[in-house]
Design a protein around this motif. Structure first.
Motif, PDB file in Angstrom:
ATOM      1  N   UNK A 206       0.808  -1.222   0.000  1.00  0.00           N
ATOM      2  CA  UNK A 206       0.000   0.000   0.000  1.00  0.00           C
ATOM      3  C   UNK A 206       0.845   1.278   0.000  1.00  0.00           C
ATOM      4  N   UNK A 207       1.992   1.252   0.718  1.00  0.00           N
ATOM      5  CA  UNK A 207       2.780   2.495   0.816  1.00  0.00           C
ATOM      6  C   UNK A 207       3.411   2.864  -0.534  1.00  0.00           C
ATOM      7  N   UNK A 208       3.669   1.859  -1.379  1.00  0.00           N
ATOM      8  CA  UNK A 208       4.232   2.148  -2.709  1.00  0.00           C
ATOM      9  C   UNK A 208       3.132   2.718  -3.607  1.00  0.00           C
ATOM     10  N   UNK A 209       1.950   2.107  -3.534  1.00  0.00           N
ATOM     11  CA  UNK A 209       0.803   2.638  -4.297  1.00  0.00           C
ATOM     12  C   UNK A 209       0.498   4.076  -3.860  1.00  0.00           C
ATOM     13  N   UNK A 210       0.566   4.318  -2.554  1.00  0.00           N
ATOM     14  CA  UNK A 210       0.274   5.657  -2.019  1.00  0.00           C
ATOM     15  C   UNK A 210       1.274   6.686  -2.565  1.00  0.00           C
ATOM     16  N   UNK A 211       2.542   6.287  -2.643  1.00  0.00           N
ATOM     17  CA  UNK A 211       3.568   7.192  -3.176  1.00  0.00           C
ATOM     18  C   UNK A 211       3.305   7.491  -4.652  1.00  0.00           C
ATOM     19  N   UNK A 212       2.924   6.459  -5.414  1.00  0.00           N
ATOM     20  CA  UNK A 212       2.636   6.642  -6.845  1.00  0.00           C
ATOM     21  C   UNK A 212       1.422   7.567  -7.030  1.00  0.00           C
ATOM     22  N   UNK A 213       0.397   7.374  -6.196  1.00  0.00           N
ATOM     23  CA  UNK A 213      -0.799   8.226  -6.259  1.00  0.00           C
ATOM     24  C   UNK A 213      -0.424   9.679  -5.942  1.00  0.00           C
ATOM     25  N   UNK A 214       0.378   9.855  -4.902  1.00  0.00           N
ATOM     26  CA  UNK A 214       0.828  11.205  -4.513  1.00  0.00           C
ATOM     27  C   UNK A 214       1.603  11.868  -5.662  1.00  0.00           C
ATOM     28  N   UNK A 215       2.524  11.113  -6.270  1.00  0.00           N
ATOM     29  CA  UNK A 215       3.344  11.664  -7.360  1.00  0.00           C
ATOM     30  C   UNK A 215       2.471  12.080  -8.545  1.00  0.00           C
ATOM     31  N   UNK A 216       1.488  11.251  -8.893  1.00  0.00           N
ATOM     32  CA  UNK A 216       0.574  11.581 -10.006  1.00  0.00           C
ATOM     33  C   UNK A 216      -0.245  12.829  -9.670  1.00  0.00           C
TER      34      UNK A 216
ATOM     35  N   UNK B 125      -4.781  16.948 -18.008  1.00  0.00           N
ATOM     36  CA  UNK B 125      -5.187  16.178 -19.191  1.00  0.00           C
ATOM     37  C   UNK B 125      -4.197  15.039 -19.478  1.00  0.00           C
ATOM     38  N   UNK B 126      -2.899  15.345 -19.370  1.00  0.00           N
ATOM     39  CA  UNK B 126      -1.881  14.310 -19.605  1.00  0.00           C
ATOM     40  C   UNK B 126      -2.074  13.129 -18.641  1.00  0.00           C
ATOM     41  N   UNK B 127      -2.370  13.451 -17.399  1.00  0.00           N
ATOM     42  CA  UNK B 127      -2.579  12.386 -16.405  1.00  0.00           C
ATOM     43  C   UNK B 127      -3.872  11.632 -16.711  1.00  0.00           C
TER      44      UNK B 127
ATOM     45  N   UNK C  51      -6.766  12.464  -6.504  1.00  0.00           N
ATOM     46  CA  UNK C  51      -7.961  12.641  -7.346  1.00  0.00           C
ATOM     47  C   UNK C  51      -8.434  14.096  -7.305  1.00  0.00           C
ATOM     48  N   UNK C  52      -8.460  14.649  -6.105  1.00  0.00           N
ATOM     49  CA  UNK C  52      -8.921  16.034  -5.939  1.00  0.00           C
ATOM     50  C   UNK C  52      -7.991  16.986  -6.711  1.00  0.00           C
ATOM     51  N   UNK C  53      -6.653  16.788  -6.539  1.00  0.00           N
ATOM     52  CA  UNK C  53      -5.668  17.654  -7.217  1.00  0.00           C
ATOM     53  C   UNK C  53      -5.854  17.640  -8.728  1.00  0.00           C
ATOM     54  N   UNK C  54      -6.029  16.416  -9.271  1.00  0.00           N
ATOM     55  CA  UNK C  54      -6.122  16.260 -10.739  1.00  0.00           C
ATOM     56  C   UNK C  54      -7.489  16.753 -11.227  1.00  0.00           C
ATOM     57  N   UNK C  55      -8.549  16.332 -10.527  1.00  0.00           N
ATOM     58  CA  UNK C  55      -9.913  16.674 -10.978  1.00  0.00           C
ATOM     59  C   UNK C  55     -10.154  18.183 -10.983  1.00  0.00           C
ATOM     60  N   UNK C  56      -9.587  18.879 -10.010  1.00  0.00           N
ATOM     61  CA  UNK C  56      -9.843  20.318  -9.923  1.00  0.00           C
ATOM     62  C   UNK C  56      -9.221  21.101 -11.085  1.00  0.00           C
TER      63      UNK C  56
ATOM     64  N   UNK D 210       0.798  15.284  -7.813  1.00  0.00           N
ATOM     65  CA  UNK D 210       1.709  16.430  -7.949  1.00  0.00           C
ATOM     66  C   UNK D 210       1.903  16.823  -9.413  1.00  0.00           C
ATOM     67  N   UNK D 211       1.924  15.819 -10.294  1.00  0.00           N
ATOM     68  CA  UNK D 211       2.101  16.092 -11.730  1.00  0.00           C
ATOM     69  C   UNK D 211       0.865  16.801 -12.291  1.00  0.00           C
ATOM     70  N   UNK D 212      -0.309  16.329 -11.886  1.00  0.00           N
ATOM     71  CA  UNK D 212      -1.554  16.808 -12.498  1.00  0.00           C
ATOM     72  C   UNK D 212      -2.161  18.053 -11.892  1.00  0.00           C
ATOM     73  N   UNK D 213      -1.574  18.572 -10.820  1.00  0.00           N
ATOM     74  CA  UNK D 213      -2.277  19.628 -10.055  1.00  0.00           C
ATOM     75  C   UNK D 213      -2.042  21.046 -10.566  1.00  0.00           C
ATOM     76  N   UNK D 214      -1.191  21.231 -11.582  1.00  0.00           N
ATOM     77  CA  UNK D 214      -0.784  22.593 -11.965  1.00  0.00           C
ATOM     78  C   UNK D 214      -1.780  23.296 -12.896  1.00  0.00           C
ATOM     79  N   UNK D 215      -2.037  22.700 -14.068  1.00  0.00           N
ATOM     80  CA  UNK D 215      -2.917  23.347 -15.056  1.00  0.00           C
ATOM     81  C   UNK D 215      -3.791  22.288 -15.717  1.00  0.00           C
ATOM     82  N   UNK D 216      -4.726  22.760 -16.549  1.00  0.00           N
ATOM     83  CA  UNK D 216      -5.613  21.841 -17.282  1.00  0.00           C
ATOM     84  C   UNK D 216      -4.802  20.916 -18.189  1.00  0.00           C
ATOM     85  N   UNK D 217      -3.711  21.445 -18.756  1.00  0.00           N
ATOM     86  CA  UNK D 217      -2.889  20.619 -19.656  1.00  0.00           C
ATOM     87  C   UNK D 217      -2.203  19.486 -18.890  1.00  0.00           C
ATOM     88  N   UNK D 218      -1.663  19.823 -17.716  1.00  0.00           N
ATOM     89  CA  UNK D 218      -1.030  18.789 -16.881  1.00  0.00           C
ATOM     90  C   UNK D 218      -2.053  17.716 -16.503  1.00  0.00           C
TER      91      UNK D 218
END
Length: 508
Positions: free
Chosen positions: A350-360, A372-374, A404-409, A362-370
């Motif tokens: 679970x801790x590895x999955x959690x790290x991967x989720x966190x990293x994704x 979208x890539x995720x 999910x919240x970071x990316x969806x927003x 961080x990648x997706x939280x900046x703009x609509x383009x980021x």
């Protein structure tokens, strides 16, 4: 009685002492014999032999005590309570190299068990004796002393400080410059154990000139040495921007990236950990990693290994992406998203999955383009499945929810949001509906598609609290359509129509 007969008595006694010490040392190496030795009061019987006039008996006795203390914490405590430590070290500087090595082994065997036992070693004045051993000409003696210092320092900052105060650090830095690989390994490991506790302790290691010598050993072909060198540099770099910059200034890039392709899993892991500890501090340090090809190398590393070896690499991508839009885009362009998705699916921990989720996230939280890539990488359904899975740990659920919240927003790519409408729980649903409420008023094609794919129907089925944010989003979506369309897709509308059909009087 002749002189020879008298001397024979002493020889027999000496032989018996030597045989006893050797027999106990041999038995102490066998776990099945330990309980019997303990119940026979072996520690108290060995104690006087530490002061024997014969050096070989003293050494064999120390070896027996070391093996006993190494076995478990109770025996280590028994050795300390028997008052053996002062006897062990009282004449250490005058002893031969074999005894010094064995005495260092006893101290290490006791110190490893707990901070309290390590403190007992400090209190009996053993650190000063170990420093003398570090100055010995024999590499084996230095190695034994380095090892003992490491086992003492690793427990807590106070014990680590005691090692520093004893003057061990400059001598350990000299040890890593010695030609013997085994000595280099142990000295690097001990410097790592000292550095890990606080910025001040790490600074002491830096002030002794350790970084330059450690950095020079990164290309060394010995895997075990590389593990310790990378670990020591990581423990220094993790504490502050200044320390991380000092490590970088030792020109570890791009040579450290070769460690990520090493056949030894621990070299890979420690190499990725060092990069992570540098990346986390500032956008400038992360940019330096990107410029040196570090992100691409980390991504390759994640793809080539499994389990916890992946973890520092995953976190490195998250830290780099978190700093800025451009750095996040660098991770995307280097094709960092697919391997993180693979980690979410493949990994069982679970801790590895959690790290991967966190990293994704961080990648997706900046703009609509980021975002979208995720989203295009089909990450969102996977995150949602993990979030609603009852087997997921609380930490994993929290991390996937945040991701999910970071990316969806930020996500305005509706085809990726559409499937989630039918599965998401209410606390995630509000973010999805929120995104539709932003896009639909300005996109006629999307409005049409939203109807034909069943999205509008699904929205009418959602029961939202009056006046809530979710209700506002639903109202915004409904206002994008003619009233009769909204009515048509509302639950129960088909029954109303059927009722009207039944009650309708045909016009003849």
């Amino acid at each position: 009685m002749s002189q020879r007969q008298v001397l024979q008595v002493f020889e027999q006694y000496q032989r018996a002492r030597a045989q006893f010490a050797q027999a106990v040392a041999d038995l102490a190496a066998r776990p099945q014999s330990i309980d019997t030795l303990q119940s026979a009061g072996v520690v108290c019987l060995l104690r006087p032999l530490l002061l024997d006039v014969v050096p070989s008996i003293r050494q064999t006795t120390a070896l027996a005590l070391g093996r006993l203390a190494d076995y478990d914490v109770d025996l280590a405590e028994a050795v300390v309570k028997a008052g053996i430590l002062p006897q062990l070290i009282c004449a250490l500087p005058e002893e031969n190299r074999y005894y010094k090595k064995t005495a260092a082994f006893v101290l290490r065997a006791i110190a490893k068990h707990s901070p309290q036992l390590a403190q007992a070693i400090v209190q009996c004045g053993a650190l000063e004796m170990l420093v003398i051993c570090l100055e010995d000409f024999d590499p084996g003696v230095k190695e034994g002393a380095s090892w003992a210092f490491g086992y003492i320092a690793r427990h807590n900052p106070e014990l680590s400080q005691a090692v520093v105060d004893a003057g061990a650090v400059p001598l350990l830095v000299l040890c890593i410059q010695e030609p013997e690989i085994a000595l280099k390994r142990i000295a690097a490991s001990t410097l790592s154990d000292i550095s890990k506790h606080s910025p001040e302790l790490a600074q002491t290691v830096v002030d002794a000139g350790a970084i330059a010598h450690l950095a020079q050993m990164i290309p060394n072909p010995d895997a075990k040495l590389k593990r310790q060198v990378l670990s020591a540099l990581s423990q220094i770099a993790k504490h502050s921007v200044d320390l991380a910059e000092l490590v970088v200034e030792a020109e570890i890039f791009p040579v450290v990236l070769t460690c990520l392709k090493d056949s030894d899993e621990y070299v890979k892991k420690n190499g990725a950990t060092l990069i992570r500890e540098i990346a986390k501090h500032t956008p400038e340090l992360s940019q330096l990693i990107v410029n040196s090809g570090g992100v691409a190398a980390v991504i390759d590393c994640i793809g080539s290994c499994r389990g916890t070896v992946r973890l520092p690499g995953i976190m490195t991508l998250g830290y780099v992406a978190a700093h800025s839009e451009n750095l996040s885009m660098a991770v995307i362009v280097s094709k960092g998203i697919p391997p993180l998705c693979v980690c979410l699916i493949e990994e069982h921990e679970d801790h590895i999955k959690a790290a991967a989720a966190w990293a994704l996230g961080q990648i997706g939280r900046h703009t609509a383009e980021h975002a979208r890539h995720v989203a295009v990488a089909n990450v969102l359904p996977t995150l949602l499945d993990i979030y609603v899975d009852t087997r997921s740990s609380e930490d994993l659920k929290m991390k996937t929810k945040k991701a999910l919240k970071n990316i969806l927003q930020k996500c305005t790519y509706l085809p990726a949001l559409e499937p989630l409408l039918h599965e998401a729980p209410p606390n995630i649903m509000k973010h999805i509906i929120g995104q539709f409420s932003k896009v639909l008023p300005h996109d006629s094609k999307a409005r049409r598609l939203f109807v034909t794919t069943g999205g509008l129907k699904k929205v009418q089925e959602i029961k939202a609290e009056p006046g809530s944010l979710l209700q506002e989003y639903i109202n915004t979506i409904n206002n994008c359509y003619p009233e009769e369309i909204v009515r048509y897709y509302s639950p129960g509308y088909s029954e109303i129509l059927l009722e009207r059909v039944e009650n309708y009087q045909p016009v003849l």
